[in-house]
Scaffold this active site. Structure first.
Site, PDB file in Angstrom:
ATOM      1  N   GLN A  86       0.853  -1.193   0.000  1.00 21.50           N
ATOM      2  CA  GLN A  86       0.000   0.000   0.000  1.00 21.50           C
ATOM      3  C   GLN A  86       0.893   1.248   0.000  1.00 21.50           C
ATOM      4  O   GLN A  86       0.392   2.355  -0.167  1.00 21.50           O
ATOM      5  CB  GLN A  86      -0.898   0.029   1.234  1.00 21.50           C
ATOM      6  CG  GLN A  86      -1.819  -1.171   1.360  1.00 21.50           C
ATOM      7  CD  GLN A  86      -2.511  -1.196   2.686  1.00 21.50           C
ATOM      8  OE1 GLN A  86      -3.547  -0.547   2.887  1.00 21.50           O
ATOM      9  NE2 GLN A  86      -1.933  -1.929   3.646  1.00 21.50           N
ATOM     10  N   ASN A  87       2.188   1.046   0.239  1.00 19.22           N
ATOM     11  CA  ASN A  87       3.107   2.167   0.381  1.00 19.22           C
ATOM     12  C   ASN A  87       3.452   2.766  -0.977  1.00 19.22           C
ATOM     13  O   ASN A  87       3.457   2.065  -1.994  1.00 19.22           O
ATOM     14  CB  ASN A  87       4.401   1.726   1.089  1.00 19.22           C
ATOM     15  CG  ASN A  87       4.117   1.183   2.486  1.00 19.22           C
ATOM     16  OD1 ASN A  87       3.063   1.454   3.052  1.00 19.22           O
ATOM     17  ND2 ASN A  87       5.037   0.396   3.014  1.00 19.22           N
ATOM     18  N   HIS A 104      -1.332   1.617  -4.341  1.00 16.15           N
ATOM     19  CA  HIS A 104      -1.687   3.026  -4.190  1.00 16.15           C
ATOM     20  C   HIS A 104      -0.763   3.944  -4.971  1.00 16.15           C
ATOM     21  O   HIS A 104      -0.682   5.137  -4.682  1.00 16.15           O
ATOM     22  CB  HIS A 104      -1.691   3.426  -2.699  1.00 16.15           C
ATOM     23  CG  HIS A 104      -2.756   2.706  -1.919  1.00 16.15           C
ATOM     24  ND1 HIS A 104      -2.725   2.605  -0.547  1.00 16.15           N
ATOM     25  CD2 HIS A 104      -3.860   2.041  -2.314  1.00 16.15           C
ATOM     26  CE1 HIS A 104      -3.779   1.918  -0.138  1.00 16.15           C
ATOM     27  NE2 HIS A 104      -4.479   1.548  -1.195  1.00 16.15           N
ATOM     28  N   CYS A 112       0.433  13.948 -15.928  1.00 18.15           N
ATOM     29  CA  CYS A 112      -0.024  15.256 -16.449  1.00 18.15           C
ATOM     30  C   CYS A 112      -1.535  15.260 -16.645  1.00 18.15           C
ATOM     31  O   CYS A 112      -2.096  14.363 -17.269  1.00 18.15           O
ATOM     32  CB  CYS A 112       0.670  15.541 -17.791  1.00 18.15           C
ATOM     33  SG  CYS A 112       0.125  17.108 -18.498  1.00 18.15           S
ATOM     34  N   THR A 174       0.315  -2.940   8.643  1.00 16.60           N
ATOM     35  CA  THR A 174      -0.858  -2.203   8.168  1.00 16.60           C
ATOM     36  C   THR A 174      -1.968  -2.273   9.206  1.00 16.60           C
ATOM     37  O   THR A 174      -2.173  -3.285   9.857  1.00 16.60           O
ATOM     38  CB  THR A 174      -1.370  -2.737   6.804  1.00 16.60           C
ATOM     39  OG1 THR A 174      -2.496  -1.947   6.393  1.00 16.60           O
ATOM     40  CG2 THR A 174      -1.776  -4.202   6.862  1.00 16.60           C
ATOM     41  N   SER A 175      -2.696  -1.158   9.349  1.00 20.60           N
ATOM     42  CA  SER A 175      -3.804  -1.116  10.314  1.00 20.60           C
ATOM     43  C   SER A 175      -5.044  -1.807   9.745  1.00 20.60           C
ATOM     44  O   SER A 175      -6.055  -1.945  10.424  1.00 20.60           O
ATOM     45  CB  SER A 175      -4.144   0.347  10.637  1.00 20.60           C
ATOM     46  OG  SER A 175      -4.563   1.010   9.444  1.00 20.60           O
ATOM     47  N   ALA A 217       8.521  -4.533  12.367  1.00 13.99           N
ATOM     48  CA  ALA A 217       8.728  -5.265  11.105  1.00 13.99           C
ATOM     49  C   ALA A 217      10.071  -5.982  11.077  1.00 13.99           C
ATOM     50  O   ALA A 217      10.142  -7.181  10.777  1.00 13.99           O
ATOM     51  CB  ALA A 217       8.631  -4.294   9.930  1.00 13.99           C
TER      52      ALA A 217
HETATM   53  N1  APR Z   1       6.737  -2.282  12.362  1.00 12.39           N
HETATM   54  C1  APR Z   1       5.563  -2.832  11.934  1.00 12.39           C
HETATM   55  N2  APR Z   1       4.361  -2.200  12.020  1.00 12.39           N
HETATM   56  C2  APR Z   1       4.362  -0.971  12.586  1.00 12.39           C
HETATM   57  C3  APR Z   1       5.536  -0.334  13.056  1.00 12.39           C
HETATM   58  C4  APR Z   1       6.764  -1.055  12.934  1.00 12.39           C
HETATM   59  N3  APR Z   1       7.930  -0.530  13.344  1.00 12.39           N
HETATM   60  N4  APR Z   1       5.188   0.893  13.551  1.00 12.39           N
HETATM   61  C5  APR Z   1       3.851   1.010  13.385  1.00 12.39           C
HETATM   62  N5  APR Z   1       3.348  -0.112  12.815  1.00 12.39           N
HETATM   63  C6  APR Z   1       1.964  -0.417  12.450  1.00 12.39           C
HETATM   64  C7  APR Z   1       0.918   0.305  13.254  1.00 12.39           C
HETATM   65  O1  APR Z   1       0.605  -0.453  14.424  1.00 12.39           O
HETATM   66  C8  APR Z   1      -0.268   0.320  12.275  1.00 12.39           C
HETATM   67  O2  APR Z   1      -1.068  -0.853  12.431  1.00 12.39           O
HETATM   68  O3  APR Z   1       1.788   0.026  11.121  1.00 12.39           O
HETATM   69  C9  APR Z   1       0.404   0.282  10.908  1.00 12.39           C
HETATM   70  C10 APR Z   1       0.288   1.580  10.146  1.00 12.39           C
HETATM   71  O4  APR Z   1      -1.077   1.793   9.883  1.00 12.39           O
HETATM   72  P1  APR Z   1      -1.493   3.054   9.000  1.00 12.39           P
HETATM   73  O5  APR Z   1      -0.768   4.255   9.470  1.00 12.39           O
HETATM   74  O6  APR Z   1      -3.002   3.069   8.934  1.00 12.39           O
HETATM   75  O7  APR Z   1      -0.912   2.723   7.537  1.00 12.39           O
HETATM   76  P2  APR Z   1      -1.549   1.781   6.440  1.00 12.39           P
HETATM   77  O8  APR Z   1      -2.258   0.634   7.057  1.00 12.39           O
HETATM   78  O9  APR Z   1      -0.479   1.484   5.454  1.00 12.39           O
HETATM   79  O10 APR Z   1      -2.644   2.758   5.737  1.00 12.39           O
HETATM   80  C11 APR Z   1      -3.282   2.279   4.586  1.00 12.39           C
HETATM   81  O11 APR Z   1      -4.237   4.481   4.257  1.00 12.39           O
HETATM   82  O12 APR Z   1      -3.772   6.731   4.444  1.00 12.39           O
HETATM   83  C12 APR Z   1      -3.971   5.697   3.548  1.00 12.39           C
HETATM   84  O13 APR Z   1      -3.134   5.414   1.372  1.00 12.39           O
HETATM   85  C13 APR Z   1      -2.737   5.469   2.714  1.00 12.39           C
HETATM   86  O14 APR Z   1      -1.658   3.397   2.063  1.00 12.39           O
HETATM   87  C14 APR Z   1      -2.229   4.104   3.162  1.00 12.39           C
HETATM   88  C15 APR Z   1      -3.503   3.426   3.639  1.00 12.39           C
END
Ligand code: APR
Length: 233
Positions: A86-87, A104, A112, A174-175, A217
């Site tokens: 998703q990154n 994403h 453009c 990921t959350s 991670a």
């Molecule tokens: N190692 C592993 N996981 C971690 C670490 C770490 N060091 N630090 C934080 N986390 C976890 C958090 O506990 C959380 O569950 O990473 C997750 C980050 O969640 P989000 O900030 O919601 O990111 P993500 O899940 O990638 O969001 C999905 O939302 O904003 C949009 O498009 C954007 O791609 C993104 C999507």
């Protein structure tokens, strides 16, 4: 043995890149509706580009971490391996991962609005904000998916197919709150995959996991690798 991985912002946290929803997450400081939607961009492209330019500069200075490197090693050791992310930071590719599906988009891509050309623009900081198309001079937008926009069809279809076929599905950092990406672990589980999670916090996926490692991670992926090696030896 097909191994499929889904990563989120958490895997780049140890590279110094803020996540979105954690305690120090970006969405605590900025309002996503003001920066990561087509409406926000149409209203104020300069403001949106200033935010992306700041993130691009942060990412340009960041290095892939051990977690990114372990996933690149897994790709080299496991024949049938795919990484879905998703990154948008491109750190998986900088760590050596090649079989990467970016759901994403990518923060280094620009598109453009006038001639529709899409290309990589690595300047950080950007010379001009908002940046203009090198082909036609039209207004450029970041090559990322904003809230309310559909994901790249080919990437999403491939991600759904891989999740259905996975024997082992590994979810890292990921959350699991943003769809359709968050659907992938559940598709894998329903299709019979072994579900492994690496996240310091619990998520909606946690109750469905065969193994859920409450780790960062880099640490968690070392343990997950050992777990997976038992099945892919
Ligand atoms: N190692 C592993 N996981 C971690 C670490 C770490 N060091 N630090 C934080 N986390 C976890 C958090 O506990 C959380 O569950 O990473 C997750 C980050 O969640 P989000 O900030 O919601 O990111 P993500 O899940 O990638 O969001 C999905 O939302 O904003 C949009 O498009 C954007 O791609 C993104 C999507």
């Amino acid at each position: 043995m097909k191994v499929v991985v889904l990563t989120g912002a958490g895997i780049s946290a140890e590279s110094g890149i803020p996540t979105f929803r954690g305690k120090d997450g970006l969405w605590n400081k900025y309002d996503p509706t003001q920066l990561a939607t087509p409406e926000a961009f149409n209203k104020d492209p300069k403001l949106v580009w200033e935010w992306y330019d700041w993130r691009r500069q942060l990412i340009a200075k960041a290095q892939p971490n051990e977690g990114h490197r372990i996933l690149a090693q897994m790709e080299n050791s496991i024949k049938d391996f795919w990484l879905i992310t998703q990154n948008v930071d491109g750190l998986h590719q900088r760590a050596g991962s090649k079989k990467v599906i970016e759901l994403h988009g990518n923060i280094w891509k620009v598109r453009c609005l006038k001639c529709r050309e899409e290309y990589f623009e690595y300047k950080a900081p950007l010379e001009e904000i908002p940046p203009k198309c090198k082909y036609c001079g039209g207004l450029l937008r970041p090559g990322v998916v904003w809230f309310g926009e559909s994901l790249p069809t080919d990437a999403l279809e491939k991600a759904f197919k891989l999740s259905e076929e996975a024997d082992i599905f590994l979810v890292v950092g990921t959350s699991a709150q943003v769809y359709p990406a968050a659907e992938l672990p559940f598709i894998a589980k329903r299709s019979g995959a072994k579900l492994i999670e690496v996240n310091p916090e619990e998520t909606p996926v946690t109750p469905y996991c065969d193994v859920s490692l409450r780790e960062s991670a880099s640490t968690g992926l070392k343990k997950a690798w050992e777990e997976i090696r038992k099945y892919t030896a």
